[in-house]
Write a protein that holds these residues in place. Sequence first.
Motif, PDB file in Angstrom:
ATOM      1  N   ASN A 175      15.684  87.403  -5.385  1.00 54.29           N
ATOM      2  CA  ASN A 175      16.700  86.712  -5.605  1.00 54.29           C
ATOM      3  C   ASN A 175      17.583  86.160  -4.619  1.00 54.29           C
ATOM      4  N   ASP A 176      17.703  84.924  -4.180  1.00 51.51           N
ATOM      5  CA  ASP A 176      17.688  84.495  -3.641  1.00 51.51           C
ATOM      6  C   ASP A 176      18.908  83.167  -3.477  1.00 51.51           C
ATOM      7  N   GLY A 177      20.075  83.252  -2.536  1.00 49.04           N
ATOM      8  CA  GLY A 177      20.890  81.499  -2.852  1.00 49.04           C
ATOM      9  C   GLY A 177      22.194  82.593  -1.846  1.00 49.04           C
ATOM     10  N   HIS A 178      23.305  81.566  -2.282  1.00 52.29           N
ATOM     11  CA  HIS A 178      24.088  81.484  -1.892  1.00 52.29           C
ATOM     12  C   HIS A 178      25.435  80.915  -2.071  1.00 52.29           C
ATOM     13  N   GLU A 179      27.028  80.649  -2.236  1.00 54.33           N
ATOM     14  CA  GLU A 179      28.101  80.336  -2.619  1.00 54.33           C
ATOM     15  C   GLU A 179      27.412  78.888  -3.121  1.00 54.33           C
ATOM     16  N   GLY A 180      26.696  78.034  -2.550  1.00 56.24           N
ATOM     17  CA  GLY A 180      26.279  76.516  -2.605  1.00 56.24           C
ATOM     18  C   GLY A 180      26.510  76.120  -1.564  1.00 56.24           C
ATOM     19  N   PRO A 181      25.758  75.086  -0.851  1.00 52.60           N
ATOM     20  CA  PRO A 181      25.682  73.988  -0.368  1.00 52.60           C
ATOM     21  C   PRO A 181      27.081  73.374   0.166  1.00 52.60           C
ATOM     22  N   MET A 182      27.959  73.038  -0.572  1.00 52.57           N
ATOM     23  CA  MET A 182      29.150  72.008  -0.542  1.00 52.57           C
ATOM     24  C   MET A 182      30.128  73.583   0.405  1.00 52.57           C
ATOM     25  N   GLU A 183      30.400  74.924  -0.325  1.00 53.44           N
ATOM     26  CA  GLU A 183      31.117  76.109   0.004  1.00 53.44           C
ATOM     27  C   GLU A 183      30.544  75.891   0.971  1.00 53.44           C
ATOM     28  N   ILE A 184      29.199  76.413   1.895  1.00 49.95           N
ATOM     29  CA  ILE A 184      29.454  76.938   2.721  1.00 49.95           C
ATOM     30  C   ILE A 184      28.507  75.591   4.033  1.00 49.95           C
ATOM     31  N   GLY A 185      29.405  75.193   3.855  1.00 47.61           N
ATOM     32  CA  GLY A 185      29.740  73.486   4.938  1.00 47.61           C
ATOM     33  C   GLY A 185      28.173  73.286   4.848  1.00 47.61           C
ATOM     34  N   VAL A 186      27.129  72.539   4.823  1.00 47.97           N
ATOM     35  CA  VAL A 186      26.076  72.256   5.159  1.00 47.97           C
ATOM     36  C   VAL A 186      26.943  70.819   5.538  1.00 47.97           C
ATOM     37  N   ASN A 187      25.777  70.184   6.541  1.00 48.94           N
ATOM     38  CA  ASN A 187      25.997  68.688   7.105  1.00 48.94           C
ATOM     39  C   ASN A 187      26.065  67.827   6.153  1.00 48.94           C
ATOM     40  N   GLN A 188      26.554  66.557   6.068  1.00 47.54           N
ATOM     41  CA  GLN A 188      26.607  65.847   5.129  1.00 47.54           C
ATOM     42  C   GLN A 188      24.821  65.062   4.710  1.00 47.54           C
ATOM     43  N   GLU A 189      24.488  64.924   5.444  1.00 45.04           N
ATOM     44  CA  GLU A 189      23.140  64.113   5.826  1.00 45.04           C
ATOM     45  C   GLU A 189      21.926  65.263   5.029  1.00 45.04           C
ATOM     46  N   PHE A 190      22.338  66.628   4.736  1.00 44.81           N
ATOM     47  CA  PHE A 190      21.621  67.779   4.794  1.00 44.81           C
ATOM     48  C   PHE A 190      22.039  67.975   2.424  1.00 44.81           C
ATOM     49  N   LEU A 191      23.104  67.246   3.003  1.00 42.18           N
ATOM     50  CA  LEU A 191      24.253  67.438   1.129  1.00 42.18           C
ATOM     51  C   LEU A 191      23.692  66.268   0.184  1.00 42.18           C
ATOM     52  N   ASP A 192      23.420  64.389   1.230  1.00 44.74           N
ATOM     53  CA  ASP A 192      23.215  63.892   0.339  1.00 44.74           C
ATOM     54  C   ASP A 192      21.381  64.206  -0.043  1.00 44.74           C
ATOM     55  N   TRP A 193      20.712  64.824   0.227  1.00 47.25           N
ATOM     56  CA  TRP A 193      19.359  64.769  -0.964  1.00 47.25           C
ATOM     57  C   TRP A 193      19.278  66.051  -1.333  1.00 47.25           C
ATOM     58  N   LEU A 194      19.669  67.347  -0.700  1.00 46.86           N
ATOM     59  CA  LEU A 194      19.840  68.585  -1.214  1.00 46.86           C
ATOM     60  C   LEU A 194      19.748  68.498  -3.019  1.00 46.86           C
ATOM     61  N   THR A 195      21.137  67.712  -3.215  1.00 45.15           N
ATOM     62  CA  THR A 195      21.816  68.029  -4.647  1.00 45.15           C
ATOM     63  C   THR A 195      20.961  66.129  -5.247  1.00 45.15           C
ATOM     64  N   ASP A 196      20.115  66.241  -4.559  1.00 48.61           N
ATOM     65  CA  ASP A 196      19.548  64.644  -5.693  1.00 48.61           C
ATOM     66  C   ASP A 196      18.206  65.285  -6.191  1.00 48.61           C
ATOM     67  N   PRO A 197      18.273  64.968  -7.278  1.00 49.39           N
ATOM     68  CA  PRO A 197      16.710  65.306  -8.371  1.00 49.39           C
ATOM     69  C   PRO A 197      15.488  65.041  -7.902  1.00 49.39           C
ATOM     70  N   VAL A 198      15.544  63.644  -7.788  1.00 50.51           N
ATOM     71  CA  VAL A 198      14.619  62.926  -6.809  1.00 50.51           C
ATOM     72  C   VAL A 198      14.468  63.407  -5.321  1.00 50.51           C
ATOM     73  N   LEU A 199      14.769  63.279  -4.480  1.00 53.85           N
ATOM     74  CA  LEU A 199      14.982  63.802  -2.885  1.00 53.85           C
ATOM     75  C   LEU A 199      14.756  64.566  -2.990  1.00 53.85           C
ATOM     76  N   ASN A 200      14.825  65.771  -4.154  1.00 48.11           N
ATOM     77  CA  ASN A 200      14.717  67.570  -3.513  1.00 48.11           C
ATOM     78  C   ASN A 200      13.921  67.482  -4.909  1.00 48.11           C
ATOM     79  N   GLY A 201      14.488  67.565  -6.209  1.00 41.72           N
ATOM     80  CA  GLY A 201      13.037  67.826  -6.723  1.00 41.72           C
ATOM     81  C   GLY A 201      13.846  68.314  -7.673  1.00 41.72           C
ATOM     82  N   GLY A 202      15.255  68.549  -7.293  1.00 45.40           N
ATOM     83  CA  GLY A 202      16.048  70.123  -8.911  1.00 45.40           C
ATOM     84  C   GLY A 202      16.765  70.303  -7.498  1.00 45.40           C
ATOM     85  N   GLY A 203      18.116  71.152  -7.879  1.00 42.74           N
ATOM     86  CA  GLY A 203      19.317  71.569  -7.339  1.00 42.74           C
ATOM     87  C   GLY A 203      18.574  73.206  -6.842  1.00 42.74           C
ATOM     88  N   ALA A 204      19.494  74.116  -7.256  1.00 45.54           N
ATOM     89  CA  ALA A 204      19.244  76.049  -7.087  1.00 45.54           C
ATOM     90  C   ALA A 204      17.855  75.777  -7.633  1.00 45.54           C
TER      91      ALA A 204
END
Length: 363
Positions: A175-204
């Motif tokens: 079991n791995d994870g958290h409430e969500g990257p936006m919910e835990i307040g990651v910086n915008q530069e991280f959020l921009d690619w973390l939620t991109d299906p190309v740059l991250n390859g997917g989401g959770a």
Amino acid sequence: MKILFSILVGILAGFHSVLAQSPVKIAVVGLTHSHVHWILGREDIGDVEIVGIVESNEDLARRFTARHGLSMDLVYPSMEALFSAVSPEAVTAFGSIYEHLEVVQACAPRGIHVMVEKPLAVSNAHAREMAALARKHGIHLLTNYETTWYASNHEVKKQVSDPAVIGPLRRVVINDGHEGPMEIGVNQEFLDWLTDPVLNGGGAVIDFGCYGANLMTWLMNGQKPLSVTAELKQIKPDIYPKVDDEATILLEYPETQGVIQASWNWPFSRKDMEVYGKTGYFLAKNNTQLVSRTAGERSESIRQLPERPYPFDDPFSYLAAVVRGKVEVKPTDLSSLENNLVVVEILEAAKESAAKGQRIYLK
């Protein structure tokens, strides 16, 4: 007292070894992955030295260097600019997962070792090219996971390697994870690619599914699963419209089943593992807490483990030890290229399974 004395002697011996050799010169490529604070804010043990940072976003570079008391003189706008000025022995990559290939393409021909943040790559195609470059040029290509340094996981591995303890493995739930990257307040530069299906390859499925694939492959001594079945969901499409935020992956082996539960919807952050054998179980609750019950025991036992010894307690100490030839990376190790090629294969099969609604058999 004897045990405590032995631990202290081991720690002192480790630090003496660090001081007896020159630090490994490391460059940090990319600052958009927030895990980069791990190395920027790391205690100066003396085993590594940051000789350069590559980041084209000057505002981000200024924020992070100021936060950690580092000079902007260390920052270069590109890898080419960095390599024309300094000669690092190793690079740690903290950009998007898609950019990992570019880092290896630049470093491998120069004989520069690479450690990427998890997972290794966004696709099998990227992973295979990275592996070919690493092998051709004789560099180490390692993948870092937080859970690699958990004492509890290593104790589980030690225990289940003896078939007399809990018998053959039947089921592993990771079991791995958290409430969500936006919910835990990651910086915008991280959020921009973390939620991109190309740059991250997917989401959770990528962000946290990789932990389970890595640990499961390790527990199975590098063995690939026979098949992968996955369901990916968008529970919060208003927040994450382009990628999944919930992933369940089933890994089938001849006598064992792996269940990976990766989520941006947990009520709290978690990284834990449940390992069940024929006659008992081990639950790695966090870095150091281990719960178990084996045959003949009437109730669970709870153990608080010491943290792992140097250099196996920290990714950068480990990287330095590998570069200096103090530690050999075995193909079945958590950080190894071989393990992480299987991880990428599992993740790609999981995405294919979810898209097609069917089980995917691995070659």
